[in-house]
Design a protein around this motif. Structure first.
Motif, PDB file in Angstrom:
ATOM      1  N   ILE A 172       0.876  -1.173   0.000  1.00 61.80           N
ATOM      2  CA  ILE A 172       0.000   0.000   0.000  1.00 61.80           C
ATOM      3  C   ILE A 172       0.912   1.221   0.000  1.00 61.80           C
ATOM      4  O   ILE A 172       1.649   1.450   0.966  1.00 61.80           O
ATOM      5  CB  ILE A 172      -0.929   0.004   1.228  1.00 61.80           C
ATOM      6  CG1 ILE A 172      -1.777  -1.277   1.260  1.00 61.80           C
ATOM      7  CG2 ILE A 172      -1.814   1.246   1.229  1.00 61.80           C
ATOM      8  CD1 ILE A 172      -2.604  -1.446   2.520  1.00 61.80           C
ATOM      9  N   GLU A 175       0.675   7.177   0.306  1.00 67.21           N
ATOM     10  CA  GLU A 175       0.220   8.397  -0.358  1.00 67.21           C
ATOM     11  C   GLU A 175      -1.094   8.932   0.184  1.00 67.21           C
ATOM     12  O   GLU A 175      -1.561   9.983  -0.252  1.00 67.21           O
ATOM     13  CB  GLU A 175       0.075   8.133  -1.867  1.00 67.21           C
ATOM     14  CG  GLU A 175      -0.899   7.001  -2.199  1.00 67.21           C
ATOM     15  CD  GLU A 175      -1.000   6.737  -3.690  1.00 67.21           C
ATOM     16  OE1 GLU A 175      -0.698   7.651  -4.491  1.00 67.21           O
ATOM     17  OE2 GLU A 175      -1.376   5.614  -4.064  1.00 67.21           O
ATOM     18  N   HIS A 176      -1.697   8.236   1.117  1.00 69.42           N
ATOM     19  CA  HIS A 176      -3.037   8.589   1.570  1.00 69.42           C
ATOM     20  C   HIS A 176      -3.001   9.287   2.926  1.00 69.42           C
ATOM     21  O   HIS A 176      -2.204   8.921   3.796  1.00 69.42           O
ATOM     22  CB  HIS A 176      -3.900   7.325   1.707  1.00 69.42           C
ATOM     23  CG  HIS A 176      -3.904   6.466   0.490  1.00 69.42           C
ATOM     24  ND1 HIS A 176      -4.604   6.800  -0.645  1.00 69.42           N
ATOM     25  CD2 HIS A 176      -3.277   5.280   0.229  1.00 69.42           C
ATOM     26  CE1 HIS A 176      -4.415   5.850  -1.559  1.00 69.42           C
ATOM     27  NE2 HIS A 176      -3.617   4.927  -1.057  1.00 69.42           N
ATOM     28  N   PRO A 177      -3.866  10.269   3.158  1.00 72.83           N
ATOM     29  CA  PRO A 177      -4.010  10.809   4.516  1.00 72.83           C
ATOM     30  C   PRO A 177      -4.455   9.694   5.452  1.00 72.83           C
ATOM     31  O   PRO A 177      -5.107   8.728   5.033  1.00 72.83           O
ATOM     32  CB  PRO A 177      -5.085  11.896   4.356  1.00 72.83           C
ATOM     33  CG  PRO A 177      -5.796  11.563   3.089  1.00 72.83           C
ATOM     34  CD  PRO A 177      -4.807  10.887   2.198  1.00 72.83           C
ATOM     35  N   TRP A 178      -4.094   9.825   6.719  1.00 71.21           N
ATOM     36  CA  TRP A 178      -4.272   8.711   7.640  1.00 71.21           C
ATOM     37  C   TRP A 178      -5.700   8.149   7.702  1.00 71.21           C
ATOM     38  O   TRP A 178      -5.873   6.918   7.716  1.00 71.21           O
ATOM     39  CB  TRP A 178      -3.785   9.087   9.036  1.00 71.21           C
ATOM     40  CG  TRP A 178      -4.070   8.030  10.044  1.00 71.21           C
ATOM     41  CD1 TRP A 178      -4.817   8.138  11.175  1.00 71.21           C
ATOM     42  CD2 TRP A 178      -3.622   6.663  10.012  1.00 71.21           C
ATOM     43  NE1 TRP A 178      -4.879   6.943  11.850  1.00 71.21           N
ATOM     44  CE2 TRP A 178      -4.144   6.016  11.151  1.00 71.21           C
ATOM     45  CE3 TRP A 178      -2.838   5.928   9.119  1.00 71.21           C
ATOM     46  CZ2 TRP A 178      -3.909   4.673  11.437  1.00 71.21           C
ATOM     47  CZ3 TRP A 178      -2.605   4.579   9.400  1.00 71.21           C
ATOM     48  CH2 TRP A 178      -3.134   3.970  10.540  1.00 71.21           C
ATOM     49  N   VAL A 180      -7.854   7.711   5.426  1.00 66.86           N
ATOM     50  CA  VAL A 180      -8.021   6.830   4.267  1.00 66.86           C
ATOM     51  C   VAL A 180      -7.064   5.654   4.371  1.00 66.86           C
ATOM     52  O   VAL A 180      -7.440   4.493   4.147  1.00 66.86           O
ATOM     53  CB  VAL A 180      -7.785   7.609   2.961  1.00 66.86           C
ATOM     54  CG1 VAL A 180      -7.863   6.680   1.751  1.00 66.86           C
ATOM     55  CG2 VAL A 180      -8.791   8.747   2.834  1.00 66.86           C
ATOM     56  N   ALA A 181      -5.803   5.933   4.701  1.00 66.56           N
ATOM     57  CA  ALA A 181      -4.815   4.863   4.825  1.00 66.56           C
ATOM     58  C   ALA A 181      -5.257   3.832   5.851  1.00 66.56           C
ATOM     59  O   ALA A 181      -5.107   2.620   5.638  1.00 66.56           O
ATOM     60  CB  ALA A 181      -3.462   5.451   5.210  1.00 66.56           C
ATOM     61  N   ARG A 227      -8.179   2.820   6.670  1.00 65.36           N
ATOM     62  CA  ARG A 227      -9.183   1.910   6.097  1.00 65.36           C
ATOM     63  C   ARG A 227      -8.522   0.896   5.173  1.00 65.36           C
ATOM     64  O   ARG A 227      -8.867  -0.292   5.184  1.00 65.36           O
ATOM     65  CB  ARG A 227     -10.241   2.708   5.334  1.00 65.36           C
ATOM     66  CG  ARG A 227     -11.137   3.561   6.222  1.00 65.36           C
ATOM     67  CD  ARG A 227     -12.401   3.976   5.488  1.00 65.36           C
ATOM     68  NE  ARG A 227     -12.127   4.782   4.311  1.00 65.36           N
ATOM     69  CZ  ARG A 227     -12.021   6.109   4.315  1.00 65.36           C
ATOM     70  NH1 ARG A 227     -12.139   6.778   5.467  1.00 65.36           N
ATOM     71  NH2 ARG A 227     -11.800   6.784   3.195  1.00 65.36           N
ATOM     72  N   HIS A 228      -7.557   1.358   4.357  1.00 72.01           N
ATOM     73  CA  HIS A 228      -6.907   0.444   3.410  1.00 72.01           C
ATOM     74  C   HIS A 228      -6.134  -0.649   4.147  1.00 72.01           C
ATOM     75  O   HIS A 228      -6.189  -1.827   3.764  1.00 72.01           O
ATOM     76  CB  HIS A 228      -5.965   1.230   2.500  1.00 72.01           C
ATOM     77  CG  HIS A 228      -6.658   2.154   1.550  1.00 72.01           C
ATOM     78  ND1 HIS A 228      -7.969   2.002   1.194  1.00 72.01           N
ATOM     79  CD2 HIS A 228      -6.190   3.253   0.869  1.00 72.01           C
ATOM     80  CE1 HIS A 228      -8.301   2.965   0.329  1.00 72.01           C
ATOM     81  NE2 HIS A 228      -7.248   3.721   0.125  1.00 72.01           N
ATOM     82  N   THR A 242       4.862  -1.101   2.815  1.00 70.16           N
ATOM     83  CA  THR A 242       4.813   0.182   2.141  1.00 70.16           C
ATOM     84  C   THR A 242       6.209   0.537   1.655  1.00 70.16           C
ATOM     85  O   THR A 242       7.212   0.066   2.201  1.00 70.16           O
ATOM     86  CB  THR A 242       4.248   1.286   3.048  1.00 70.16           C
ATOM     87  OG1 THR A 242       3.818   2.395   2.247  1.00 70.16           O
ATOM     88  CG2 THR A 242       5.266   1.761   4.085  1.00 70.16           C
ATOM     89  N   TRP A 278       3.079  12.112  -0.325  1.00 72.43           N
ATOM     90  CA  TRP A 278       3.892  10.928  -0.022  1.00 72.43           C
ATOM     91  C   TRP A 278       4.349  11.047   1.430  1.00 72.43           C
ATOM     92  O   TRP A 278       5.015  12.000   1.802  1.00 72.43           O
ATOM     93  CB  TRP A 278       5.089  10.877  -0.969  1.00 72.43           C
ATOM     94  CG  TRP A 278       5.817   9.564  -0.954  1.00 72.43           C
ATOM     95  CD1 TRP A 278       6.883   9.224  -0.161  1.00 72.43           C
ATOM     96  CD2 TRP A 278       5.540   8.425  -1.748  1.00 72.43           C
ATOM     97  NE1 TRP A 278       7.272   7.933  -0.430  1.00 72.43           N
ATOM     98  CE2 TRP A 278       6.474   7.414  -1.397  1.00 72.43           C
ATOM     99  CE3 TRP A 278       4.583   8.146  -2.734  1.00 72.43           C
ATOM    100  CZ2 TRP A 278       6.479   6.156  -1.992  1.00 72.43           C
ATOM    101  CZ3 TRP A 278       4.584   6.896  -3.332  1.00 72.43           C
ATOM    102  CH2 TRP A 278       5.516   5.921  -2.962  1.00 72.43           C
ATOM    103  N   ARG A 307      -4.415   1.737  -7.658  1.00 73.45           N
ATOM    104  CA  ARG A 307      -4.627   3.167  -7.545  1.00 73.45           C
ATOM    105  C   ARG A 307      -5.621   3.592  -8.623  1.00 73.45           C
ATOM    106  O   ARG A 307      -5.768   2.905  -9.640  1.00 73.45           O
ATOM    107  CB  ARG A 307      -3.301   3.914  -7.726  1.00 73.45           C
ATOM    108  CG  ARG A 307      -2.207   3.435  -6.778  1.00 73.45           C
ATOM    109  CD  ARG A 307      -0.878   4.111  -7.045  1.00 73.45           C
ATOM    110  NE  ARG A 307      -0.951   5.558  -6.845  1.00 73.45           N
ATOM    111  CZ  ARG A 307      -0.988   6.435  -7.830  1.00 73.45           C
ATOM    112  NH1 ARG A 307      -0.952   6.050  -9.102  1.00 73.45           N
ATOM    113  NH2 ARG A 307      -1.068   7.723  -7.567  1.00 73.45           N
TER     114      ARG A 307
END
Length: 310
Positions: free
Chosen positions: A7, A10-13, A15-16, A18-19, A33, A47, A271
């Motif tokens: 993963i 690149e995602h704000p926390w 969103v990250a 959930r992933h 990562t 990033w 992505r």
């Protein structure tokens, strides 16, 4: 065969989070990562730092193994990295795997103002990086005066949860790095070549992996280690775009890799566009259907020693 996921950071926390939780829910054995300051076509995009991200992930997950893929000497010093890996292993209650690589001659290598290194000097630096990281993680106090690194009374207390240290997953595509993986690694990792994701013709992927697998067996023999003692990990969707377009396509590639001796297959979370582009919902459906079948795949000769990767 175990299956992992990358993963990108690149995602704000919110969103990250959930992933990463979804990766654990889907049953991935390990989740990774990239550890870069910036990366290729995404250099000007959001990033985030790998170590604080992994700390946050370790605090909200309970089962999946976690790690950087890979930390490199381009901007990491073994003394600091060892302390961070030890701390991560405590937060994760013994679920950290330390992916290590030599580092390419890209933007990360230039970010701290260091002069360019030849491939031979990068390889020599990596040897010292791996050996010193191994010592730092394995003992309370380390002194070292090397060609690249110095450690004076460096403490790694209380040590890792996993003993004698967190497992090392060492990335290598050539004999010199493979010998390091054979000597120090619980896993050998390959992404095929130094070309960009998906740039190698698909017809060349499996023959390349077969050659590399043979080279790795030779490298293990040269350092006096049985190849079956080291897990072998391939970054599948970095080599083959659209690998998760269907269950049959994914199972076919996984079966070919298992036949070559690979124990772990790593996929990239899709992505919306650009590199690793794909539909995340379709990806999850394919993975959920394929995972039970992939888990039953075994390399020639039956199951390996493995387990450090999940």
């Amino acid at each position: 065969m175990r299956v992992g996921i990358v993963i990108l950071p690149e995602h704000p926390w919110p969103v990250a989070r959930r992933h990463w939780l979804r990766a654990e829910e889907l049953g991935f054995h390990h989740a990774w990562t990239y550890d870069h300051l910036s990366w290729r076509s995404l250099r000007d995009a959001p990033w985030f730092g790998a170590v604080p991200l992994l700390a946050a992930v370790a605090a909200v997950t309970t089962r999946v193994r976690l790690g950087p893929l890979v930390a490199t000497p381009n901007f990491r010093h073994p003394v600091v990295l060892a302390k961070e890996l030890m701390t991560l292993d405590h937060i994760a209650d013994g679920r950290i795997v330390a992916g290590l690589g030599a580092g390419a001659a890209g933007s990360d290598a230039r970010a701290l103002g260091a002069p360019p290194l030849s491939p031979a000097r990068r390889a020599a630096r990596f040897e010292e990086f791996v050996s010193l990281t191994d010592r730092l993680l394995s003992q309370d106090r380390t002194d070292h005066e090397g060609h690249v690194y110095t450690a004076r009374g460096a403490r790694t207390v209380p040590g890792c949860v996993q003993r004698p240290r967190v497992p090392l997953a060492i990335a290598a595509t050539g004999p010199r790095g493979m010998r390091l993986a054979g000597r120090y690694g619980q896993s050998w990792v390959t992404h095929g070549t130094d070309t960009g994701p998906g740039e190698l013709p698909e017809a060349d992927v499996l023959p390349l992996l077969a050659r590399q697998s043979a080279l790795f067996r030779e490298a293990c023999a040269q350092v006096g280690r049985a190849p079956a003692e080291v897990d072998r990990m391939v970054l599948g969707s970095r080599l083959v775009p659209g690998l998760t377009d269907s269950v049959d396509r994914l199972l076919g590639f996984a079966g070919e890799c298992a036949a070559l001796g690979f124990t772990d297959l790593v996929l990239h979370r899709p992505r919306p566009s650009g590199v690793f582009a794909g539909d995340a919902t379709a990806f999850e459906e394919v993975v959920a259907a394929a995972l039970p079948h992939i888990e039953r795949l075994k390399p020639p000769g039956g199951p390996r020693r493995g387990g450090e990767n999940g």
